[in-house]
Design a protein around this motif. Structure first.
Motif, mmCIF file in Angstrom:
data_model
loop_
_atom_site.group_PDB
_atom_site.id
_atom_site.type_symbol
_atom_site.label_atom_id
_atom_site.label_comp_id
_atom_site.label_asym_id
_atom_site.label_seq_id
_atom_site.Cartn_x
_atom_site.Cartn_y
_atom_site.Cartn_z
ATOM 1 N N ILE A 134 0.859 -1.174 0.000
ATOM 2 C CA ILE A 134 0.000 0.000 0.000
ATOM 3 C C ILE A 134 0.900 1.230 0.000
ATOM 4 O O ILE A 134 1.898 1.288 0.718
ATOM 5 C CB ILE A 134 -0.922 -0.005 1.229
ATOM 6 C CG1 ILE A 134 -1.942 -1.147 1.122
ATOM 7 C CG2 ILE A 134 -1.643 1.336 1.376
ATOM 8 C CD1 ILE A 134 -2.825 -1.299 2.334
ATOM 9 N N GLU A 136 1.475 5.247 0.671
ATOM 10 C CA GLU A 136 0.949 6.351 1.471
ATOM 11 C C GLU A 136 1.846 7.570 1.311
ATOM 12 O O GLU A 136 3.059 7.485 1.477
ATOM 13 C CB GLU A 136 0.880 5.958 2.949
ATOM 14 C CG GLU A 136 -0.070 4.801 3.236
ATOM 15 C CD GLU A 136 -0.237 4.543 4.726
ATOM 16 O OE1 GLU A 136 -0.405 5.537 5.473
ATOM 17 O OE2 GLU A 136 -0.186 3.374 5.136
ATOM 18 N N VAL A 141 -3.760 7.502 0.386
ATOM 19 C CA VAL A 141 -3.467 6.076 0.582
ATOM 20 C C VAL A 141 -3.949 5.330 -0.658
ATOM 21 O O VAL A 141 -5.128 5.392 -1.013
ATOM 22 C CB VAL A 141 -4.172 5.510 1.836
ATOM 23 C CG1 VAL A 141 -3.848 4.026 2.003
ATOM 24 C CG2 VAL A 141 -3.760 6.291 3.077
ATOM 25 N N SER A 143 -4.288 1.677 -2.435
ATOM 26 C CA SER A 143 -4.260 0.230 -2.200
ATOM 27 C C SER A 143 -4.403 -0.502 -3.525
ATOM 28 O O SER A 143 -5.500 -0.534 -4.109
ATOM 29 C CB SER A 143 -5.395 -0.187 -1.253
ATOM 30 O OG SER A 143 -5.472 -1.604 -1.164
ATOM 31 N N TYR A 167 -1.234 4.827 -9.841
ATOM 32 C CA TYR A 167 -0.375 3.832 -9.191
ATOM 33 C C TYR A 167 0.986 3.749 -9.884
ATOM 34 O O TYR A 167 2.021 3.597 -9.225
ATOM 35 C CB TYR A 167 -1.044 2.459 -9.176
ATOM 36 C CG TYR A 167 -0.279 1.477 -8.319
ATOM 37 C CD1 TYR A 167 -0.379 1.525 -6.930
ATOM 38 C CD2 TYR A 167 0.572 0.532 -8.891
ATOM 39 C CE1 TYR A 167 0.340 0.661 -6.127
ATOM 40 C CE2 TYR A 167 1.296 -0.346 -8.092
ATOM 41 C CZ TYR A 167 1.177 -0.275 -6.704
ATOM 42 O OH TYR A 167 1.903 -1.126 -5.921
#
Length: 231
Positions: A134, A136, A141, A143, A167
């Motif tokens: 994950i 942060e 955050v 996931s 991502y």
């Protein structure tokens, strides 16, 4: 092995039949409907792997079908429409379509795009051997296992490609990605004219992340080069 099922929603029966002929030659199971409400009913009752969707249909247009589908499903969506303006293409991509083809079209190109979208989708949805970390960064955050994003505790709704772009950038903070590199990694295709598509997705991603209100943007433009994550 289960055959891949493709739903073709187009009120022009001749076009739907033509698409079905070419996709069935590729071994796909093809289901045809001719209005938006029927498309939603099929998706809710049958297992559909990819949706080819016309925009102008009776009872419910393709935009509304896409909005409803994206609330529950992650299947690839390809718009196939007589609308040729940049606004229509951008709007279709922003609300959740993965690709946009204009009529008239060549069946061979459509089949190639279907194959490309399915390859990418199957690759992204392979069972994971081990969980990815994950990420942060100062209030955000990310996931990857749940494909979810929280911004100061509030869930941010992203389309599949918006999440993939975020991502990709966040996994390598400070690394600069060119538009071509982003397109190749997120769309899984060779880069031809995908620059505008990437920029549209980044613009909507920034808006959802509240970049217009943030002093230090998470996604930074490196002029003449590309984009980087400023985490």
């Amino acid at each position: 092995m289960k055959r891949i099922s493709i739903l073709v929603a187009d009120d022009e029966e001749e076009i739907a039949d033509l698409i079905a002929i070419h996709l069935e030659k590729e071994g796909y199971n093809v289901i045809k409907v001719h209005d938006g409400k029927e498309a939603i009913q099929v998706i809710q009752t049958q297992s559909i792997d990819l949706l080819i969707l016309d925009i102008m249909m009776p009872k419910m247009d393709g935009y509304e079908v896409t909005r409803q589908v994206r609330e529950q499903y992650n299947m690839p969506i390809i718009f196939l429409s007589a609308k040729t303006s940049d606004f229509d293409k951008v709007h279709g991509l922003v609300i959740g379509a993965d690709d946009y083809m204009t009529k008239p079209f060549t069946p061979i190109e459509l089949v190639a795009r279907v194959n490309a979208q399915l390859r990418r989708f199957m690759k992204l949805n392979q069972p994971k051997v081990d969980n990815k970390d994950i990420l942060e960064f100062g209030g955000i955050v990310i996931s990857p296992d749940h494909r979810s994003v929280l911004l100061y505790g509030e869930k941010i709704e992203l389309t599949p490609k918006e999440f993939d772009i975020l991502y990709l950038l966040a996994s390598h903070p400070k690394k600069v990605y060119s538009v071509e590199n982003i397109f190749q990694q997120v769309w899984g295709e060779a880069y031809f004219e995908g620059g505008n598509t990437v920029m549209v997705h980044i613009r909507t991603l920034r808006k959802k992340l509240g970049e217009d209100k943030r002093k230090n943007n998470l996604i930074k433009t490196v002029w003449g080069v590309g984009y980087t994550f400023n985490g």
